[in-house]
Write a protein that holds these residues in place. Structure first.
Motif, short mmCIF file in Angstrom:
data_model
loop_
_atom_site.label_atom_id
_atom_site.label_comp_id
_atom_site.label_asym_id
_atom_site.label_seq_id
_atom_site.Cartn_x
_atom_site.Cartn_y
_atom_site.Cartn_z
N UNK A 116 0.80 -1.23 0.00
CA UNK A 116 0.00 0.00 0.00
C UNK A 116 0.83 1.27 0.00
N UNK A 117 2.14 1.15 0.04
CA UNK A 117 3.00 2.31 0.27
C UNK A 117 2.92 3.33 -0.87
N UNK A 118 2.52 2.90 -2.05
CA UNK A 118 2.40 3.82 -3.19
C UNK A 118 0.95 4.25 -3.44
N UNK A 119 0.06 3.95 -2.46
CA UNK A 119 -1.36 4.33 -2.52
C UNK A 119 -2.04 3.80 -3.78
N UNK A 120 -2.05 2.47 -3.98
CA UNK A 120 -2.65 1.88 -5.17
C UNK A 120 -4.17 1.95 -5.15
N UNK A 121 -4.76 1.89 -6.33
CA UNK A 121 -6.22 1.87 -6.44
C UNK A 121 -6.78 0.49 -6.12
N UNK A 122 -6.01 -0.54 -6.45
CA UNK A 122 -6.46 -1.93 -6.34
C UNK A 122 -5.44 -2.71 -5.52
N UNK A 123 -5.95 -3.54 -4.61
CA UNK A 123 -5.07 -4.30 -3.72
C UNK A 123 -5.38 -5.79 -3.84
N UNK A 124 -4.34 -6.58 -4.08
CA UNK A 124 -4.46 -8.04 -4.13
C UNK A 124 -3.79 -8.61 -2.88
N UNK A 125 -4.55 -9.35 -2.10
CA UNK A 125 -4.04 -9.95 -0.86
C UNK A 125 -4.18 -11.47 -0.94
N UNK A 126 -3.07 -12.17 -0.87
CA UNK A 126 -3.07 -13.63 -0.98
C UNK A 126 -2.87 -14.23 0.41
N UNK A 127 -3.94 -14.72 0.99
CA UNK A 127 -3.91 -15.33 2.32
C UNK A 127 -3.26 -14.40 3.35
N UNK A 128 -3.81 -13.20 3.56
CA UNK A 128 -3.14 -12.22 4.44
C UNK A 128 -3.10 -12.61 5.91
N UNK A 129 -3.96 -13.53 6.36
CA UNK A 129 -3.93 -13.91 7.77
C UNK A 129 -3.50 -15.36 7.98
N UNK A 130 -2.95 -15.98 6.93
CA UNK A 130 -2.52 -17.38 7.05
C UNK A 130 -1.44 -17.52 8.11
N UNK A 131 -1.59 -18.51 8.98
CA UNK A 131 -0.59 -18.86 10.00
C UNK A 131 -0.36 -17.77 11.05
N UNK A 132 -1.28 -16.83 11.16
CA UNK A 132 -1.14 -15.80 12.18
C UNK A 132 -1.89 -16.21 13.45
N UNK A 133 -1.40 -15.72 14.60
CA UNK A 133 -2.13 -15.96 15.84
C UNK A 133 -3.39 -15.10 15.82
N UNK A 134 -4.38 -15.42 16.66
CA UNK A 134 -5.67 -14.70 16.61
C UNK A 134 -5.55 -13.19 16.74
N UNK A 135 -4.65 -12.71 17.60
CA UNK A 135 -4.52 -11.26 17.79
C UNK A 135 -3.98 -10.59 16.52
#
Length: 306
Positions: free
Chosen positions: A149-168
């Motif tokens: 997101x650092x370049x402020x894109x119009x469209x964002x593709x997220x591939x499994x953004x919470x995979x293997x993360x703890x609940x918090x």
């Protein structure tokens, strides 16, 4: 904003993605659900101009993903967070983001403002000068999202953004996606998390090489068996059943001391059904809706293709 028409990718004799056709509107959060090997990541990589298609069409904001000039324009308006974050471990969080921001010709002021904003939103500002190689999986995941997101894109593709993360950590990422949704970002989300998809996505596609179903979470649940009302009674007799059937065109099933009734609009139909039962001498103990979950829809859809 995102269009696929008969989009297909083959790896030799193996078909990874088979004739996908869908449209994602501006400001929409669109989710892809599917088992491992379903083609979710392959689809995203084609849409992000990282791998070529075998056939069909793919366009981002009207730009053709297979046109060299268009692909450069696409890369400037999209952000991509892959499943494997791929950060420079020896660099700090700030240095990682600053490096990528420079690739998009962001000014020094733009870089400073964007990096601080993103790291603060993700709870990492106090760790900005720490090498990411020392970060936990969840912290690295947050930096990877900020990088997308650092370049402020119009469209964002997220591939499994919470995979293997703890609940918090997973909750922090989901909350951040919710904030992006409020900003009307167009988001394409690959996920295995059904609850996450239901909470975040405006529409969901269920994929298993080819697109099995697509719709809003409510439309998908409605497509499984519709809406039903369960009415628990002290006793069920023929007079009560007859009164209910006269009052509704929906299917009525008797299960011991309860009636399971197909309804189109529970809020409008339930009061009349209860009134008919009481008029027929029935004593109602409770009334509840019986609605399928997104998990029910997903499992039934995927198993039907086995």
């Amino acid at each position: 904003m995102i269009d696929a028409i008969n989009l297909t990718k083959k790896f030799g004799d193996l078909t990874g993605v088979d004739s996908l056709t869908f449209h994602v509107s501006e400001g929409e959060v669109f989710g892809f659900l599917g088992p491992n090997g379903a083609g979710k990541t392959t689809t995203v990589r084609m849409l992000c101009c990282l791998i070529s298609k075998t056939s069909g069409e793919a366009k981002i904001a009207g730009y053709d993903t297979t046109n060299d000039a268009d692909s450069l324009k696409i890369r400037r308006i999209i952000g991509f967070m892959p499943e494997n974050v791929g950060l420079y471990s020896e660099l700090s969080a700030y240095q990682n983001l600053d490096f990528y921001a420079k690739l998009y010709d962001r000014t020094e002021q733009q870089r400073k403002e964007s990096i601080e904003r993103l790291l603060r939103l993700l709870g990492l500002w106090e760790k900005k000068d720490v090498a990411v190689g020392t970060f936990s999986k969840g912290m690295k995941q947050k930096v990877a999202i900020a990088r997308a997101l650092v370049h402020d894109p119009e469209i964002l593709f997220l591939d499994e953004p919470t995979a293997n993360l703890d609940p918090e950590a997973a909750k922090t990422v989901r909350d951040f996606i919710t904030e992006l949704k409020k900003e009307k970002k167009t988001i394409f989300l690959n996920t295995h998390n059904l609850d996450e998809a239901q909470k975040l996505c405006d529409r969901i596609g269920i994929l298993k090489t080819h697109l099995l179903r697509i719709g809003t979470p409510e439309e998908l649940k409605e497509s499984l068996w519709g809406s039903k009302t369960v009415i628990q009674l002290e006793e069920v007799d023929d007079r009560i059943v007859s009164a209910v059937r006269q009052h509704t065109s929906g299917k009525v099933v008797v299960e011991d001391h309860r009636l399971v009734i197909d309804v189109k609009n529970a809020g409008k139909e339930n009061p009349g059904l209860v009134q008919a039962i009481v008029a027929a001498g029935g004593r109602v103990q409770f009334v509840q809706g019986l609605n399928p979950t997104l998990e029910d829809v997903y499992l039934k859809t995927v198993r039907e293709t086995l």
